[in-house]
Design a protein around this motif. Structure first.
Motif, mmCIF file in Angstrom:
data_model
loop_
_atom_site.group_PDB
_atom_site.id
_atom_site.type_symbol
_atom_site.label_atom_id
_atom_site.label_comp_id
_atom_site.label_asym_id
_atom_site.label_seq_id
_atom_site.Cartn_x
_atom_site.Cartn_y
_atom_site.Cartn_z
ATOM 1 N N ARG A 224 -0.776 1.994 2.819
ATOM 2 C CA ARG A 224 -1.359 0.682 2.536
ATOM 3 C C ARG A 224 -2.528 0.471 3.490
ATOM 4 O O ARG A 224 -2.430 0.768 4.685
ATOM 5 C CB ARG A 224 -0.302 -0.398 2.734
ATOM 6 C CG ARG A 224 -0.786 -1.826 2.599
ATOM 7 C CD ARG A 224 0.429 -2.733 2.513
ATOM 8 N NE ARG A 224 0.121 -4.145 2.652
ATOM 9 C CZ ARG A 224 0.951 -5.114 2.263
ATOM 10 N NH1 ARG A 224 2.118 -4.799 1.734
ATOM 11 N NH2 ARG A 224 0.630 -6.376 2.412
ATOM 12 N N GLN A 260 -1.444 -2.966 -6.080
ATOM 13 C CA GLN A 260 -1.217 -4.248 -5.424
ATOM 14 C C GLN A 260 -2.382 -4.537 -4.473
ATOM 15 O O GLN A 260 -2.861 -3.628 -3.786
ATOM 16 C CB GLN A 260 0.095 -4.249 -4.633
ATOM 17 C CG GLN A 260 1.342 -4.067 -5.490
ATOM 18 C CD GLN A 260 1.711 -2.622 -5.717
ATOM 19 O OE1 GLN A 260 1.308 -1.745 -4.975
ATOM 20 N NE2 GLN A 260 2.477 -2.358 -6.769
ATOM 21 N N LEU A 286 1.643 -8.938 -4.468
ATOM 22 C CA LEU A 286 1.993 -9.040 -3.044
ATOM 23 C C LEU A 286 2.477 -10.442 -2.722
ATOM 24 O O LEU A 286 1.843 -11.426 -3.107
ATOM 25 C CB LEU A 286 0.782 -8.732 -2.158
ATOM 26 C CG LEU A 286 0.212 -7.322 -2.151
ATOM 27 C CD1 LEU A 286 -1.014 -7.268 -1.234
ATOM 28 C CD2 LEU A 286 1.250 -6.324 -1.669
ATOM 29 N N ASP A 293 4.727 -10.865 2.331
ATOM 30 C CA ASP A 293 3.775 -9.923 1.741
ATOM 31 C C ASP A 293 4.278 -8.483 1.700
ATOM 32 O O ASP A 293 3.637 -7.621 1.107
ATOM 33 C CB ASP A 293 2.414 -10.022 2.438
ATOM 34 C CG ASP A 293 2.347 -9.267 3.763
ATOM 35 O OD1 ASP A 293 3.403 -8.880 4.298
ATOM 36 O OD2 ASP A 293 1.230 -9.068 4.268
ATOM 37 N N VAL A 296 6.705 -6.404 -2.663
ATOM 38 C CA VAL A 296 5.667 -6.153 -3.652
ATOM 39 C C VAL A 296 6.288 -5.954 -5.028
ATOM 40 O O VAL A 296 7.478 -5.699 -5.165
ATOM 41 C CB VAL A 296 4.819 -4.918 -3.257
ATOM 42 C CG1 VAL A 296 4.150 -5.149 -1.919
ATOM 43 C CG2 VAL A 296 5.679 -3.661 -3.201
#
Length: 387
Positions: A224, A260, A286, A293, A296
């Motif tokens: 991420r 996302q 998200l 957060d 997801v």
């Protein structure tokens, strides 16, 4: 939006709530470029909530609940080490976070399992290397998406919203500040993050984060990615701070790829004792569950929100007005939700390191197919100790 089982499972997650060290560190050792310090926070609030609910069938119910519990910030203690080596500084931080809201956690347990849990949680454990070129952080720390939004919340040392829909009135963890009513929570993540030095008022941070899984069997080929850009300046005794942040990751489930992403933004202006803040966010997949957060989902789930705040500080007194809301829309179904919170708070610095708080919040929820409506009026009175 959220069934009962999901709400109950949220309680086991919520101990990883809220936020960051906001106090000055106490120097324990400093010699020849090497230092060791500690910082800490303890808070407790009496909170009285009056809740009115209307379910999907139109039936109404009311209840009042009193609690003595942790506020938005969990109680915590942190330890900091640094060593200046020529033009390079090496640092480390660890912090441990504790909730006191565990008195009734074992009401359904057998006598052998009764007791207090304390809920010790490690949210920061990282090392840093820094110099004129900036700083590299390696380890576990809070994320970058909406980090400035939550750090700028005027209710940081207060209470905030406690929607009963999320199980927060009787939850064993913390209140929510404006999580899910104005911003998502930058959940602590394993990361490698670079922060630039000050560049004419601009500072940028870019990080690779451990990705959050959509499902147990999902595949995340890349980490991420999150980033944050902050601009600060002072003009004629007016302080301006503006920021934007973002996050993106991709997941694959059963050969179907999901993307996302999210963006956060905001600005704060301070002058003559006044502080005005406006911030907002937009996400896909998200933070659609309670604004967390790291939870997801499908990219068809969209959420957005904003937070407006005004504060005035006069000597040892600070007054705060706040309004925030978040909306969730699932374009593949009719599972939509809206959560809002309006509040007023008074903070009184009694002595350095001791703050008294009186706060009132009205939280509302409107969730399709699960809860037609909730109105939660909460009065909280508490004290915050810091060093």
């Amino acid at each position: 939006m959220m069934n009962t089982q999901a709400k109950l499972s949220l309680l086991s997650v919520a101990i990883c709530m809220t936020t960051f060290n906001a106090s000055a560190a106490l120097e324990i050792y400093e010699n020849d470029g090497m230092s060791f310090s500690a910082d800490g926070l303890v808070n407790a609030f009496y909170a009285n909530s009056s809740i009115e609910k209307t379910d999907a069938e139109g039936a109404t119910s009311e209840r009042d609940q009193s609690r003595v519990r942790t506020g938005f910030l969990p109680n915590n203690i942190g330890f900091n080490f640094s060593n200046q080596l020529s033009d390079m500084k090496i640092g480390m931080r660890s912090s441990f976070w504790v909730s006191i809201s565990d008195a009734d956690n074992h009401r359904d347990a057998s006598p052998a399992d009764l007791g207090t849990g304390s809920l010790i949680d490690i949210r920061q454990f990282y090392g840093t290397v820094s110099g004129d070129w900036g700083e590299l952080l390696v380890g576990k720390d809070f994320g970058l998406l909406n980090r400035a939004n939550i750090l700028g919340d005027e209710l940081l040392l207060g209470f905030g919203q406690t929607s009963d829909f999320f199980g927060l009135v009787d939850g064993g963890n913390v209140s929510f500040g404006n999580i899910s009513t104005g911003y998502t929570y930058p959940f602590p993540k394993s990361q490698i993050t670079y922060r630039s030095p000050d560049l004419n008022g601009f500072k940028i941070a870019v990080g690779l984060m451990d990705p959050n899984k959509v499902a147990a069997d999902s595949s995340e080929e890349l980490p991420r990615a999150e980033a944050e850009l902050i601009y600060s300046t002072e003009m004629d005794k007016v302080n301006l701070k503006a920021w934007v942040s973002g996050a993106t990751q991709s997941s694959e489930v059963d050969d179907v790829k999901q993307n996302q992403s999210g963006v956060g933004y905001g600005a704060n202006v301070k002058f003559s004792g006044f502080s005005f803040t406006a911030s907002g966010f937009q996400t896909k997949g998200l933070g659609h569950i309670a604004g967390l957060d790291h939870l997801v989902g499908d990219e068809s789930i969209k959420s957005d929100g904003y937070l407006l705040q005004a504060a005035y500080t006069l000597d040892s007194n600070r007054f705060v007005l706040t309004y925030g809301e978040s909306e969730v829309e699932n374009t593949d179904s009719i599972l939509d939700a809206k959560h809002s919170n309006i509040g007023i708070a008074y903070f009184r610095t009694i002595r350095p390191g001791l703050t008294a708080v009186v706060e009132y919040n009205q939280t509302e929820a409107d969730v399709a197919n699960s809860l037609v409506g909730e109105e939660n009026n909460t009065l909280s009175i508490g004290a915050v100790f810091t060093f």
